[in-house]
Scaffold this motif. Structure first.
Motif: not given
Length: 202
Positions: A120-142, A148-152
């Motif tokens: 839900r935090e991926t829409t937080d306007p106080d965080v830059p989009p690049a950070a939101r995208a990176a954070r979401a990527y790492l959330d899924v990874a960890f 199966d298929g977590n990297a994808r």
């Protein structure tokens, strides 16, 4: 001895990281879609069926971004069914392991709810989009929600978060390097890399 819970480590790193230092993103006027190019290139060369499934999931992720569909596990599971060619893509039912067992991602009764809360935090306007995208990527990874298929799934999530901001990366290959849950500098570097890729022109 039980391995450290790397998901708990990531949640601490996630809270402590300075996401506000992420760079601004630039839109590519050429409209080049790096994810599609990656699928049509190296992925198709290795496995044409895998490429087709990824492209189908990518279409869903982009359509959901255009509709501003809230990002949660159920949405990711819909994409993952396409990725895996499966009728179901449930949340994992036990601890997960990666990196030859060096990282363990624990499972508690709250893990799925915590995952949705992070998404839900991926829409937080106080965080830059690049950070939101990176954070979401790492959330899924960890959180490692799928068996199966977590990297994808992580890469599709990153694409979706950026697409909501009308950002399409012209290249995604450099994003696919190993990431570690206990590496705050690596998390910041991922956000910086997204910024670099948004400005890269073929």
């Amino acid at each position: 001895m039980t391995a450290t819970d790397s998901l708990s480590v990531w949640m601490r790193v996630r809270r402590e990281a300075d996401w506000h230092c992420a760079p601004a993103l630039q839109r590519d006027p050429s409209g080049r879609d790096g994810f599609r190019s990656w699928c049509e290139g190296p992925v198709r060369l290795r496995d044409p069926l895998r490429a087709e499934r990824l492209l189908a999931a990518h279409t869903l992720a982009r359509e959901d971004a255009a509709r501003r569909t809230p990002l949660n596990f159920a949405l990711l599971a819909g994409w993952q069914r396409e990725v895996l060619g499966a009728t179901e893509a449930p949340f994992r039912a036990s601890d997960a392991y990666a990196k030859a067992g060096r990282e363990r991602y624990g499972l508690t009764p709250r893990t799925r709810a915590d995952f949705d809360s992070c998404l839900r935090e991926t829409t937080d306007p106080d965080v830059p989009p690049a950070a939101r995208a990176a954070r979401a990527y790492l959330d899924v990874a960890f959180f490692h929600p799928f068996t199966d298929g977590n990297a994808r799934a992580a890469l599709l999530t990153l694409v979706h978060v950026l697409a909501r901001e009308d950002i399409v990366l012209p290249e995604v290959g450099p994003l696919q390097t190993t990431r570690y849950a206990d590496d705050p500098a690596g998390a910041a570097d991922l956000a910086a890399l997204i910024g670099v890729l948004s400005r890269r022109r073929p």
